[in-house]
Design a protein around this motif. Structure first.
Motif, PDB file in Angstrom:
ATOM      1  N   ASP A 262       0.826  -1.211   0.000  1.00  0.00           N
ATOM      2  CA  ASP A 262       0.000   0.000   0.000  1.00  0.00           C
ATOM      3  C   ASP A 262       0.861   1.262   0.000  1.00  0.00           C
ATOM      4  O   ASP A 262       0.570   2.221  -0.710  1.00  0.00           O
ATOM      5  N   LEU A 263       1.927   1.248   0.787  1.00  0.00           N
ATOM      6  CA  LEU A 263       2.834   2.389   0.824  1.00  0.00           C
ATOM      7  C   LEU A 263       3.488   2.583  -0.545  1.00  0.00           C
ATOM      8  O   LEU A 263       3.588   3.701  -1.032  1.00  0.00           O
ATOM      9  N   ALA A 264       3.917   1.495  -1.156  1.00  0.00           N
ATOM     10  CA  ALA A 264       4.557   1.570  -2.473  1.00  0.00           C
ATOM     11  C   ALA A 264       3.600   2.166  -3.506  1.00  0.00           C
ATOM     12  O   ALA A 264       3.981   3.054  -4.278  1.00  0.00           O
ATOM     13  N   GLU A 265       2.355   1.715  -3.500  1.00  0.00           N
ATOM     14  CA  GLU A 265       1.373   2.230  -4.455  1.00  0.00           C
ATOM     15  C   GLU A 265       1.068   3.699  -4.188  1.00  0.00           C
ATOM     16  O   GLU A 265       0.944   4.493  -5.118  1.00  0.00           O
ATOM     17  N   CYS A 266       0.974   4.065  -2.925  1.00  0.00           N
ATOM     18  CA  CYS A 266       0.715   5.459  -2.562  1.00  0.00           C
ATOM     19  C   CYS A 266       1.870   6.356  -3.015  1.00  0.00           C
ATOM     20  O   CYS A 266       1.650   7.426  -3.584  1.00  0.00           O
ATOM     21  N   PHE A 267       3.096   5.922  -2.766  1.00  0.00           N
ATOM     22  CA  PHE A 267       4.265   6.685  -3.199  1.00  0.00           C
ATOM     23  C   PHE A 267       4.250   6.840  -4.717  1.00  0.00           C
ATOM     24  O   PHE A 267       4.440   7.934  -5.239  1.00  0.00           O
ATOM     25  N   ASN A 268       4.007   5.743  -5.411  1.00  0.00           N
ATOM     26  CA  ASN A 268       3.970   5.779  -6.877  1.00  0.00           C
ATOM     27  C   ASN A 268       2.887   6.738  -7.367  1.00  0.00           C
ATOM     28  O   ASN A 268       3.130   7.529  -8.286  1.00  0.00           O
ATOM     29  N   PHE A 269       1.710   6.686  -6.766  1.00  0.00           N
ATOM     30  CA  PHE A 269       0.617   7.554  -7.205  1.00  0.00           C
ATOM     31  C   PHE A 269       0.963   9.028  -7.001  1.00  0.00           C
ATOM     32  O   PHE A 269       0.906   9.817  -7.950  1.00  0.00           O
ATOM     33  N   TYR A 270       1.313   9.391  -5.770  1.00  0.00           N
ATOM     34  CA  TYR A 270       1.536  10.808  -5.474  1.00  0.00           C
ATOM     35  C   TYR A 270       2.805  11.369  -6.109  1.00  0.00           C
ATOM     36  O   TYR A 270       2.792  12.468  -6.652  1.00  0.00           O
ATOM     37  N   LEU A 271       3.909  10.624  -6.030  1.00  0.00           N
ATOM     38  CA  LEU A 271       5.177  11.179  -6.494  1.00  0.00           C
ATOM     39  C   LEU A 271       5.457  10.927  -7.967  1.00  0.00           C
ATOM     40  O   LEU A 271       5.987  11.799  -8.649  1.00  0.00           O
ATOM     41  N   ALA A 272       5.104   9.755  -8.466  1.00  0.00           N
ATOM     42  CA  ALA A 272       5.392   9.454  -9.873  1.00  0.00           C
ATOM     43  C   ALA A 272       4.246   9.908 -10.778  1.00  0.00           C
ATOM     44  O   ALA A 272       4.439  10.755 -11.652  1.00  0.00           O
ATOM     45  N   GLU A 273       3.052   9.369 -10.538  1.00  0.00           N
ATOM     46  CA  GLU A 273       1.938   9.644 -11.449  1.00  0.00           C
ATOM     47  C   GLU A 273       1.440  11.086 -11.367  1.00  0.00           C
ATOM     48  O   GLU A 273       1.157  11.698 -12.399  1.00  0.00           O
ATOM     49  N   GLU A 274       1.288  11.620 -10.160  1.00  0.00           N
ATOM     50  CA  GLU A 274       0.731  12.965  -9.991  1.00  0.00           C
ATOM     51  C   GLU A 274       1.802  14.041  -9.827  1.00  0.00           C
ATOM     52  O   GLU A 274       1.488  15.221  -9.825  1.00  0.00           O
ATOM     53  N   GLY A 275       3.053  13.633  -9.683  1.00  0.00           N
ATOM     54  CA  GLY A 275       4.146  14.586  -9.539  1.00  0.00           C
ATOM     55  C   GLY A 275       5.069  14.568 -10.734  1.00  0.00           C
ATOM     56  O   GLY A 275       4.927  15.362 -11.664  1.00  0.00           O
ATOM     57  N   PHE A 276       5.988  13.639 -10.736  1.00  0.00           N
ATOM     58  CA  PHE A 276       7.022  13.550 -11.757  1.00  0.00           C
ATOM     59  C   PHE A 276       6.444  13.536 -13.178  1.00  0.00           C
ATOM     60  O   PHE A 276       6.936  14.238 -14.061  1.00  0.00           O
ATOM     61  N   ASP A 277       5.383  12.764 -13.388  1.00  0.00           N
ATOM     62  CA  ASP A 277       4.805  12.643 -14.728  1.00  0.00           C
ATOM     63  C   ASP A 277       4.149  13.936 -15.226  1.00  0.00           C
ATOM     64  O   ASP A 277       3.902  14.078 -16.414  1.00  0.00           O
TER      65      ASP A 277
END
Length: 93
Positions: free
Chosen positions: A48-63
Protein backbone atom coordinates in the motif's frame (compact mmCIF):
# COMPACT_ATOMS: atom_id res chain seq x y z
CA UNK A 1 9.15 1.68 8.98
CA UNK A 2 12.54 0.02 9.27
CA UNK A 3 15.75 1.90 8.61
CA UNK A 4 17.44 1.47 5.23
CA UNK A 5 14.38 0.15 3.46
CA UNK A 6 13.70 0.80 -0.20
CA UNK A 7 10.84 3.09 0.84
CA UNK A 8 13.14 5.04 3.14
CA UNK A 9 15.67 5.38 0.31
CA UNK A 10 13.05 6.83 -2.04
CA UNK A 11 11.66 9.22 0.56
CA UNK A 12 15.17 10.41 1.39
CA UNK A 13 15.90 10.87 -2.31
CA UNK A 14 12.86 13.12 -2.74
CA UNK A 15 13.58 15.04 0.48
CA UNK A 16 17.16 15.71 -0.61
CA UNK A 17 15.85 17.30 -3.79
CA UNK A 18 13.36 19.41 -1.87
CA UNK A 19 16.08 20.47 0.59
CA UNK A 20 18.31 21.62 -2.29
CA UNK A 21 20.86 18.84 -1.81
CA UNK A 22 20.14 17.54 -5.32
CA UNK A 23 19.68 19.56 -8.48
CA UNK A 24 16.60 19.29 -10.63
CA UNK A 25 18.72 17.64 -13.31
CA UNK A 26 19.85 14.96 -10.83
CA UNK A 27 16.28 14.45 -9.67
CA UNK A 28 14.87 14.24 -13.20
CA UNK A 29 17.57 11.86 -14.39
CA UNK A 30 17.47 9.55 -11.37
CA UNK A 31 13.88 9.48 -10.08
CA UNK A 32 12.47 6.99 -12.59
CA UNK A 33 15.62 4.87 -12.49
CA UNK A 34 15.57 4.60 -8.70
CA UNK A 35 11.82 3.98 -8.56
CA UNK A 36 12.11 1.13 -11.09
CA UNK A 37 15.10 -0.25 -9.19
CA UNK A 38 13.45 -0.10 -5.75
CA UNK A 39 9.74 -0.51 -6.46
CA UNK A 40 9.63 -4.31 -6.23
CA UNK A 41 11.31 -4.21 -2.82
CA UNK A 42 9.03 -1.36 -1.72
CA UNK A 43 6.06 -3.48 -2.78
CA UNK A 44 7.31 -6.45 -0.76
CA UNK A 45 7.90 -4.22 2.28
CA UNK A 46 4.48 -2.58 2.15
CA UNK A 47 2.37 -2.80 -1.01
CA UNK A 48 0.00 0.00 0.00
CA UNK A 49 2.83 2.39 0.82
CA UNK A 50 4.56 1.57 -2.47
CA UNK A 51 1.37 2.23 -4.45
CA UNK A 52 0.71 5.46 -2.56
CA UNK A 53 4.26 6.68 -3.20
CA UNK A 54 3.97 5.78 -6.88
CA UNK A 55 0.62 7.55 -7.20
CA UNK A 56 1.54 10.81 -5.47
CA UNK A 57 5.18 11.18 -6.49
CA UNK A 58 5.39 9.45 -9.87
CA UNK A 59 1.94 9.64 -11.45
CA UNK A 60 0.73 12.96 -9.99
CA UNK A 61 4.15 14.59 -9.54
CA UNK A 62 7.02 13.55 -11.76
CA UNK A 63 4.80 12.64 -14.73
CA UNK A 64 3.24 16.14 -14.71
CA UNK A 65 6.47 18.10 -14.23
CA UNK A 66 7.76 18.25 -17.79
CA UNK A 67 8.06 21.79 -19.07
CA UNK A 68 7.71 23.43 -15.67
CA UNK A 69 10.16 26.04 -14.45
CA UNK A 70 12.54 24.88 -11.71
CA UNK A 71 10.49 26.73 -9.09
CA UNK A 72 7.15 25.29 -10.22
CA UNK A 73 8.73 21.82 -10.51
CA UNK A 74 9.96 21.93 -6.91
CA UNK A 75 6.58 23.25 -5.72
CA UNK A 76 4.75 20.42 -7.49
CA UNK A 77 7.02 17.74 -6.04
CA UNK A 78 6.73 19.35 -2.58
CA UNK A 79 2.93 19.42 -2.85
CA UNK A 80 2.80 15.76 -3.87
CA UNK A 81 5.30 14.73 -1.18
CA UNK A 82 3.16 16.54 1.41
CA UNK A 83 0.09 14.65 0.20
CA UNK A 84 2.00 11.37 0.46
CA UNK A 85 3.20 12.18 3.99
CA UNK A 86 -0.35 13.19 4.98
CA UNK A 87 -1.55 9.77 3.85
CA UNK A 88 1.17 8.22 6.05
CA UNK A 89 0.08 10.31 9.05
CA UNK A 90 -3.58 9.58 8.50
CA UNK A 91 -2.84 5.85 8.61
CA UNK A 92 -4.23 4.90 5.23
CA UNK A 93 -1.83 1.94 5.24
Amino acid sequence: MQKNTASEFMMTFVQEYLDGKRSRLDFDLDFSHYLMKHYAKMDRENPDLAECFNFYLAEEGFDHAEGLSDDRHRKLIQKQFNKFKAALRDGFF
